[in-house]
Design a protein around this motif. Structure first.
Motif, mmCIF file in Angstrom:
data_model
loop_
_atom_site.group_PDB
_atom_site.id
_atom_site.type_symbol
_atom_site.label_atom_id
_atom_site.label_comp_id
_atom_site.label_asym_id
_atom_site.label_seq_id
_atom_site.Cartn_x
_atom_site.Cartn_y
_atom_site.Cartn_z
ATOM 1 N N ILE A 1 -70.644 -13.885 27.470
ATOM 2 C CA ILE A 1 -70.616 -14.988 26.641
ATOM 3 C C ILE A 1 -70.904 -14.457 25.244
ATOM 4 N N GLN A 2 -71.961 -13.433 24.945
ATOM 5 C CA GLN A 2 -71.914 -12.911 23.566
ATOM 6 C C GLN A 2 -71.077 -12.337 23.182
ATOM 7 N N CYS A 3 -70.346 -11.516 23.855
ATOM 8 C CA CYS A 3 -68.778 -10.891 23.647
ATOM 9 C C CYS A 3 -67.807 -11.731 23.221
ATOM 10 N N VAL A 4 -67.901 -12.748 23.715
ATOM 11 C CA VAL A 4 -66.921 -13.857 23.504
ATOM 12 C C VAL A 4 -66.988 -14.385 22.143
ATOM 13 N N ASN A 5 -68.239 -14.721 21.747
ATOM 14 C CA ASN A 5 -68.534 -15.352 20.576
ATOM 15 C C ASN A 5 -68.467 -14.345 19.377
ATOM 16 N N ASN A 6 -68.405 -12.985 19.460
ATOM 17 C CA ASN A 6 -68.272 -11.909 18.702
ATOM 18 C C ASN A 6 -66.728 -11.376 18.584
ATOM 19 N N PRO A 7 -65.901 -11.753 17.931
ATOM 20 C CA PRO A 7 -64.542 -10.876 17.700
ATOM 21 C C PRO A 7 -64.558 -9.523 17.584
ATOM 22 N N GLU A 8 -65.655 -8.932 17.352
ATOM 23 C CA GLU A 8 -65.725 -7.320 17.035
ATOM 24 C C GLU A 8 -66.073 -6.846 18.360
ATOM 25 N N GLU B 1 -65.701 -4.694 24.648
ATOM 26 C CA GLU B 1 -66.683 -4.756 25.700
ATOM 27 C C GLU B 1 -66.393 -5.835 26.434
ATOM 28 N N LYS B 2 -65.823 -6.788 25.981
ATOM 29 C CA LYS B 2 -65.615 -8.290 26.868
ATOM 30 C C LYS B 2 -64.740 -7.787 27.943
ATOM 31 N N GLU B 3 -63.558 -7.225 27.750
ATOM 32 C CA GLU B 3 -62.580 -6.878 28.638
ATOM 33 C C GLU B 3 -63.082 -5.903 29.666
ATOM 34 N N ALA B 4 -64.027 -5.004 29.309
ATOM 35 C CA ALA B 4 -64.943 -3.970 30.212
ATOM 36 C C ALA B 4 -65.610 -4.880 31.287
ATOM 37 N N ILE B 5 -66.383 -5.574 30.728
ATOM 38 C CA ILE B 5 -67.243 -6.414 31.593
ATOM 39 C C ILE B 5 -66.570 -7.516 32.475
ATOM 40 N N ALA B 6 -65.430 -7.975 32.103
ATOM 41 C CA ALA B 6 -64.780 -8.877 33.045
ATOM 42 C C ALA B 6 -64.018 -8.049 33.995
ATOM 43 N N ALA B 7 -63.748 -6.943 33.914
ATOM 44 C CA ALA B 7 -63.103 -6.077 35.044
ATOM 45 C C ALA B 7 -63.837 -6.358 36.485
ATOM 46 N N GLN B 8 -63.054 -7.036 37.190
ATOM 47 C CA GLN B 8 -63.637 -7.274 38.631
ATOM 48 C C GLN B 8 -63.327 -6.148 39.578
ATOM 49 N N GLN B 9 -64.334 -5.695 40.249
ATOM 50 C CA GLN B 9 -64.305 -4.923 41.265
ATOM 51 C C GLN B 9 -65.167 -5.473 42.670
ATOM 52 N N PRO B 10 -64.648 -6.432 43.059
ATOM 53 C CA PRO B 10 -65.496 -7.095 44.299
ATOM 54 C C PRO B 10 -65.881 -6.009 45.425
ATOM 55 N N LEU B 11 -65.108 -4.993 45.647
ATOM 56 C CA LEU B 11 -65.174 -4.218 46.823
ATOM 57 C C LEU B 11 -66.580 -3.400 46.401
ATOM 58 N N TYR C 1 -63.819 -18.734 31.352
ATOM 59 C CA TYR C 1 -64.946 -19.329 30.191
ATOM 60 C C TYR C 1 -64.388 -19.753 29.103
ATOM 61 N N GLU C 2 -63.355 -18.575 28.430
ATOM 62 C CA GLU C 2 -63.042 -19.195 26.955
ATOM 63 C C GLU C 2 -62.005 -20.294 27.209
ATOM 64 N N LEU C 3 -61.046 -20.166 28.270
ATOM 65 C CA LEU C 3 -60.137 -21.495 28.152
ATOM 66 C C LEU C 3 -61.155 -22.752 28.493
ATOM 67 N N HIS C 4 -62.101 -22.766 29.265
ATOM 68 C CA HIS C 4 -63.005 -24.010 29.474
ATOM 69 C C HIS C 4 -63.712 -24.559 28.557
ATOM 70 N N SER C 5 -64.463 -23.469 27.876
ATOM 71 C CA SER C 5 -65.280 -23.767 26.543
ATOM 72 C C SER C 5 -64.475 -24.353 25.626
ATOM 73 N N ARG C 6 -63.226 -23.966 25.449
ATOM 74 C CA ARG C 6 -62.431 -24.409 24.259
ATOM 75 C C ARG C 6 -61.861 -26.034 24.692
ATOM 76 N N ALA C 7 -61.346 -26.300 26.059
ATOM 77 C CA ALA C 7 -60.764 -27.276 26.504
ATOM 78 C C ALA C 7 -61.917 -28.509 26.799
ATOM 79 N N ARG C 8 -63.153 -27.940 27.030
ATOM 80 C CA ARG C 8 -64.204 -28.816 27.410
ATOM 81 C C ARG C 8 -64.166 -29.522 28.576
ATOM 82 N N TYR C 9 -63.693 -29.175 29.713
ATOM 83 C CA TYR C 9 -63.419 -29.908 30.952
ATOM 84 C C TYR C 9 -64.005 -29.419 32.149
#
Length: 308
Positions: free
Chosen positions: A47-54, A58-68, A171-179
């Motif tokens: 969330i902190q990375c989403v709110n900071n364009p710079e 980091e946001k992409e690295a955190i969002a990388a999903q590796q369930p296994l 989060y980015e989509l839902h926080s903008r759409a507010r639904y």
């Protein structure tokens, strides 16, 4: 209600098997606690990375999903916590508590607080294990209690992981759409996650410290034996804390974190060579593997904390 093995004949092999099962369940609870901590911290940092364009990289690295890999992390940590004896786990808990208090007093509130949550992963698992060992010692239905605790901890860890996955994906989509109720709640109160983690971790370590002192003291037959153990332990911990504070002022980064782990475990190793047992020496090496495993797994989150 009967305990799991109360209706079976009292055979040494069966007793060893139930003890192993209890250790695995106890380790699973500790591993799930670490998983919840990492998932909530991942949500906060994203969330902190989403709110900071710079901080889009980091946001992409955190969002990388590796369930296994996340599942593998829980399984490996469960095995490590099951292997570590209560004596060494208690020493790890006390060492981190002293180090955390020293860090908080010297640095105060700031960017280092999030890093401290990641550095406490293995110590948190040991703390949960110590607390369960102390609270359930002598309980007639110990195995059932551990099974219930493991089930609840696994459910909580699963929900926390789903929350992190939902936030990193939508989060980015839902926080903008507010639904989306979850994302709207995080948009309004996501800044309170560190406070929630601080209270939960502080309570866990408060219980774990009391349990750790009791677990260590129960091995001594006299006050003289206790003094001969606690005196070098106090000196060793004090020197470790002073050394790590000086190192943190001079440098910062992943190399410092791994070097600190080696120094800490090396100090405990030397201490237990003089006042410990041979099994404690083996548990120190297991603890070193557990610390390194947790830090390697959370490398992306650590990098994000350092850049804050």
């Amino acid at each position: 209600m009967f305990s799991l093995g109360s209706w079976l004949p009292a055979l040494p092999g069966l007793a060893w098997g139930w003890a192993l099962l209890d250790a695995l369940l106890q380790g699973l609870v500790g591993a799930c606690a670490v998983s919840v901590l990492c998932s909530l911290l991942k949500v906060y940092l994203y969330i902190q990375c989403v709110n900071n364009p710079e901080r889009q990289t980091e946001k992409e690295a955190i969002a990388a999903q590796q369930p296994l890999l996340e599942l593998l992390h829980v399984l490996v940590l469960t095995g490590v916590l099951a292997l570590v004896g209560s004596r060494v786990a208690a020493l790890v808990v006390l060492e981190f508590s002293l180090r955390a208090v020293s860090t908080i007093l010297s640095l105060g509130k700031g960017a280092h607080s999030s890093q401290l949550y990641l550095l406490c992963q293995y110590s948190l698992g040991c703390g949960v294990s110590c607390g369960l060992t102390f609270l359930l010692e002598g309980a007639p239905h110990r195995s059932w209690n551990l099974a219930l605790a493991a089930g609840l901890a696994g459910l909580l860890a699963l929900h926390a992981r789903h929350l992190a996955r939902h936030v990193c994906t939508l989060y980015e989509l839902h926080s903008r759409a507010r639904y989306c109720g979850v994302c709207i709640l995080l948009l309004a109160a996501g800044h309170g996650i560190p406070r929630l983690l601080r209270n939960a971790v502080a309570f866990t370590f408060a219980v774990a410290d009391l349990a750790a002192v009791e677990l260590i003291n129960r091995d001594f037959l006299s006050t003289g034996e206790a003094v001969r153990f606690w005196t070098p332990l106090t000196i060793c911990y004090t020197l470790l804390v002073v050394y790590m504070q000086e190192e943190s002022r001079q440098s910062m980064g992943r190399g410092l974190v791994f070097r600190t782990v080696v120094v800490r475990m090396g100090g405990l190793f030397i201490l237990l060579l003089t006042v410990g047992r041979w099994t404690d020496i083996l548990h120190i090496f297991v603890s070193l593997l557990g610390e390194l495993w947790c830090l390697l797994r959370s490398g992306v989150l650590l990098e994000s904390c350092w850049r804050q």
